[in-house]
Scaffold this motif. Structure first.
Motif, PDB file in Angstrom:
ATOM      1  N   LEU A 132       0.838  -1.197   0.000  1.00  0.00           N
ATOM      2  CA  LEU A 132       0.000   0.000   0.000  1.00  0.00           C
ATOM      3  C   LEU A 132       0.874   1.249   0.000  1.00  0.00           C
ATOM      4  CD1 LEU A 132      -2.680  -1.109   2.638  1.00  0.00           C
ATOM      5  CD2 LEU A 132      -3.016  -0.910   0.176  1.00  0.00           C
ATOM      6  N   TRP A 133       0.345   2.314  -0.624  1.00  0.00           N
ATOM      7  CA  TRP A 133       1.098   3.561  -0.739  1.00  0.00           C
ATOM      8  C   TRP A 133       0.754   4.513   0.389  1.00  0.00           C
ATOM      9  CZ3 TRP A 133       4.732   4.456  -4.514  1.00  0.00           C
ATOM     10  CH2 TRP A 133       4.803   3.501  -5.528  1.00  0.00           C
ATOM     11  N   GLY A 134       1.734   5.278   0.799  1.00  0.00           N
ATOM     12  CA  GLY A 134       1.477   6.264   1.835  1.00  0.00           C
ATOM     13  C   GLY A 134       2.545   7.338   1.854  1.00  0.00           C
ATOM     14  N   GLU A 135       2.273   8.372   2.653  1.00  0.00           N
ATOM     15  CA  GLU A 135       3.212   9.492   2.785  1.00  0.00           C
ATOM     16  C   GLU A 135       4.211   9.182   3.900  1.00  0.00           C
ATOM     17  OE1 GLU A 135       3.308  12.048   0.841  1.00  0.00           O
ATOM     18  OE2 GLU A 135       1.367  11.889  -0.177  1.00  0.00           O
ATOM     19  N   VAL A 136       5.465   9.081   3.530  1.00  0.00           N
ATOM     20  CA  VAL A 136       6.523   8.807   4.499  1.00  0.00           C
ATOM     21  C   VAL A 136       7.189  10.124   4.878  1.00  0.00           C
ATOM     22  CG1 VAL A 136       8.734   7.643   4.868  1.00  0.00           C
ATOM     23  CG2 VAL A 136       6.904   6.489   3.615  1.00  0.00           C
ATOM     24  N   VAL A 137       7.273  10.406   6.175  1.00  0.00           N
ATOM     25  CA  VAL A 137       7.930  11.621   6.645  1.00  0.00           C
ATOM     26  C   VAL A 137       9.432  11.334   6.747  1.00  0.00           C
ATOM     27  CG1 VAL A 137       8.113  13.273   8.545  1.00  0.00           C
ATOM     28  CG2 VAL A 137       5.879  12.351   7.899  1.00  0.00           C
ATOM     29  N   LEU A 138      10.235  12.203   6.131  1.00  0.00           N
ATOM     30  CA  LEU A 138      11.687  12.004   6.112  1.00  0.00           C
ATOM     31  C   LEU A 138      12.316  12.825   7.242  1.00  0.00           C
ATOM     32  CD1 LEU A 138      12.258  12.344   2.267  1.00  0.00           C
ATOM     33  CD2 LEU A 138      11.520  10.352   3.566  1.00  0.00           C
ATOM     34  N   ASP A 139      12.932  12.134   8.162  1.00  0.00           N
ATOM     35  CA  ASP A 139      13.450  12.806   9.354  1.00  0.00           C
ATOM     36  C   ASP A 139      14.978  12.798   9.347  1.00  0.00           C
ATOM     37  OD1 ASP A 139      14.087  13.744  11.852  1.00  0.00           O
ATOM     38  OD2 ASP A 139      12.484  12.656  12.861  1.00  0.00           O
ATOM     39  N   PRO A 140      15.601  13.979   9.260  1.00  0.00           N
ATOM     40  CA  PRO A 140      17.066  14.021   9.208  1.00  0.00           C
ATOM     41  C   PRO A 140      17.735  13.672  10.536  1.00  0.00           C
ATOM     42  CG  PRO A 140      16.169  16.233   9.224  1.00  0.00           C
ATOM     43  CD  PRO A 140      14.993  15.305   9.134  1.00  0.00           C
ATOM     44  N   THR A 141      16.980  13.681  11.622  1.00  0.00           N
ATOM     45  CA  THR A 141      17.585  13.392  12.929  1.00  0.00           C
ATOM     46  C   THR A 141      17.274  11.976  13.426  1.00  0.00           C
ATOM     47  OG1 THR A 141      15.672  14.322  14.060  1.00  0.00           O
ATOM     48  CG2 THR A 141      17.496  15.816  13.632  1.00  0.00           C
ATOM     49  N   ALA A 142      16.355  11.283  12.764  1.00  0.00           N
ATOM     50  CA  ALA A 142      15.924   9.964  13.253  1.00  0.00           C
ATOM     51  C   ALA A 142      16.985   8.904  12.989  1.00  0.00           C
ATOM     52  CB  ALA A 142      14.621   9.565  12.587  1.00  0.00           C
ATOM     53  N   LYS A 143      17.011   7.901  13.864  1.00  0.00           N
ATOM     54  CA  LYS A 143      17.930   6.782  13.680  1.00  0.00           C
ATOM     55  C   LYS A 143      17.162   5.481  13.425  1.00  0.00           C
ATOM     56  CE  LYS A 143      21.757   8.711  16.294  1.00  0.00           C
ATOM     57  NZ  LYS A 143      21.241  10.088  16.221  1.00  0.00           N
ATOM     58  N   GLU A 144      15.837   5.546  13.572  1.00  0.00           N
ATOM     59  CA  GLU A 144      15.041   4.341  13.374  1.00  0.00           C
ATOM     60  C   GLU A 144      13.784   4.656  12.572  1.00  0.00           C
ATOM     61  OE1 GLU A 144      13.353   4.978  17.907  1.00  0.00           O
ATOM     62  OE2 GLU A 144      14.323   3.098  17.394  1.00  0.00           O
ATOM     63  N   PHE A 145      13.223   3.628  11.981  1.00  0.00           N
ATOM     64  CA  PHE A 145      11.967   3.773  11.249  1.00  0.00           C
ATOM     65  C   PHE A 145      10.814   3.634  12.240  1.00  0.00           C
ATOM     66  CE2 PHE A 145      14.952   2.728   7.998  1.00  0.00           C
ATOM     67  CZ  PHE A 145      14.460   3.288   6.834  1.00  0.00           C
ATOM     68  N   LEU A 146       9.810   4.510  12.120  1.00  0.00           N
ATOM     69  CA  LEU A 146       8.639   4.434  12.982  1.00  0.00           C
ATOM     70  C   LEU A 146       7.411   4.097  12.149  1.00  0.00           C
ATOM     71  CD1 LEU A 146       9.044   7.625  15.233  1.00  0.00           C
ATOM     72  CD2 LEU A 146       9.865   5.295  15.669  1.00  0.00           C
ATOM     73  N   LEU A 147       6.591   3.187  12.663  1.00  0.00           N
ATOM     74  CA  LEU A 147       5.324   2.835  12.023  1.00  0.00           C
ATOM     75  C   LEU A 147       4.218   3.312  12.957  1.00  0.00           C
ATOM     76  CD1 LEU A 147       6.285  -0.863  11.121  1.00  0.00           C
ATOM     77  CD2 LEU A 147       6.742   1.216   9.805  1.00  0.00           C
ATOM     78  N   GLY A 148       3.424   4.281  12.508  1.00  0.00           N
ATOM     79  CA  GLY A 148       2.475   4.931  13.400  1.00  0.00           C
ATOM     80  C   GLY A 148       1.037   4.466  13.233  1.00  0.00           C
ATOM     81  N   LEU A 149       0.148   5.227  13.850  1.00  0.00           N
ATOM     82  CA  LEU A 149      -1.276   4.864  13.844  1.00  0.00           C
ATOM     83  C   LEU A 149      -1.862   4.859  12.435  1.00  0.00           C
ATOM     84  CD1 LEU A 149      -2.516   6.835  16.981  1.00  0.00           C
ATOM     85  CD2 LEU A 149      -2.200   4.358  16.766  1.00  0.00           C
ATOM     86  N   GLU A 150      -1.405   5.790  11.592  1.00  0.00           N
ATOM     87  CA  GLU A 150      -1.913   5.816  10.218  1.00  0.00           C
ATOM     88  C   GLU A 150      -1.486   4.559   9.458  1.00  0.00           C
ATOM     89  OE1 GLU A 150      -1.546   9.638   8.177  1.00  0.00           O
ATOM     90  OE2 GLU A 150      -1.449   8.544   6.292  1.00  0.00           O
TER      91      GLU A 150
END
Lengths: 86, 156
Positions: free
Chosen positions: B90-108
């Motif tokens: 499925l397609w979705g909008e991924v937020v690109l975080d320059p400070t993150a070190k891990e991938f997060l899977l949220g409520l959406e």
């Protein structure tokens, strides 16, 4: 990589600021009365807005009408679309 | 459909997903397979460290303000990505975080895949909320009495 590196691309920063300004001037008052809590995708070029419950749906609706558009996403009535607690 | 997650070394509930874009990128023909943290404190679809996701060549879709854990607000780029879990893509909008070190899977993410998340001390299951699931859930409520129904309704 940090924020500074990303913001070395002035066009991106300008696009974000332009999107926020379009929202404030054209849509904010009306949307806050009708769509509080939903996500608005503002096409920064055509200045059209698309509202949906989620960012993915708002983007999908926007791309259906404006393919290839660059959107400024805002949650109506809130400072940010998402809060990240980590 | 039932997908199993796992606890990572930090005891975060996690799930393996595949991220890909519109066109197959020569450097990553199969996309990017990553372990994402299931984070119900994140309302979005997927948040990704920008350095790890850039090689996929995802098309930028826009920009969004995001409030971080320290209450500071930052503008973040968003990109359109295809997420594959348990054979469903499925397609979705991924937020690109320059400070993150891990991938997060949220409520959406959970809503988009129509997943119910079940966590125990050892197991993590994501159950697709199809008709069978709904029937099983109704049966469970019926079997355990009306007290559970009131608890469920009280939970936002």
């Amino acid at each position: 990589m940090n924020d500074t590196v990303i913001w070395d691309f002035p066009d991106l920063r300008e696009l974000g600021e332009r999107g926020a300004e379009i929202y404030r001037k054209k849509y904010q008052a009306d949307f806050e009365a009708r769509y509080r809590g939903q996500v608005a995708a503002i096409d920064v070029h055509s200045e059209r807005a698309f509202v949906a419950p989620t960012m993915t749906e708002a983007g999908r609706n926007g791309r259906a009408e404006c393919p290839g558009a660059f959107f400024y996403f805002v949650r109506v009535g809130f400072a940010a679309v998402y809060r990240c607690r980590r | 459909m039932l997908v199993n997650g796992f606890y990572d070394e930090k005891r975060n509930p996690s799930l393996t997903i595949r991220l890909s874009g519109i066109a197959t990128h020569a450097a990553m023909p199969d996309g990017l397979i990553v372990d994402g943290v299931l984070d119900t404190g994140f309302a979005g679809f997927v948040a990704a460290p920008i350095t790890e996701i850039l090689p996929l060549g995802l098309p930028l879709s826009g920009m969004t303000p995001m409030i971080l854990a320290d209450s500071s607000m930052h503008q973040r780029l968003a990109a359109l990505a295809c997420v594959t879990v348990g054979g469903r893509a499925l397609w979705g909008e991924v937020v690109l975080d320059p400070t993150a070190k891990e991938f997060l899977l949220g409520l959406e993410f959970l809503r988009t895949f129509n997943f119910a998340l079940v966590l125990t001390d050892r197991e993590i299951c994501l159950i697709e909320k199809d008709d069978q699931w709904a029937k099983g859930f109704d049966n469970w409520i019926a079997a355990t009495g009306s007290q559970n129904r009131s608890i469920i309704r009280a939970t936002p």
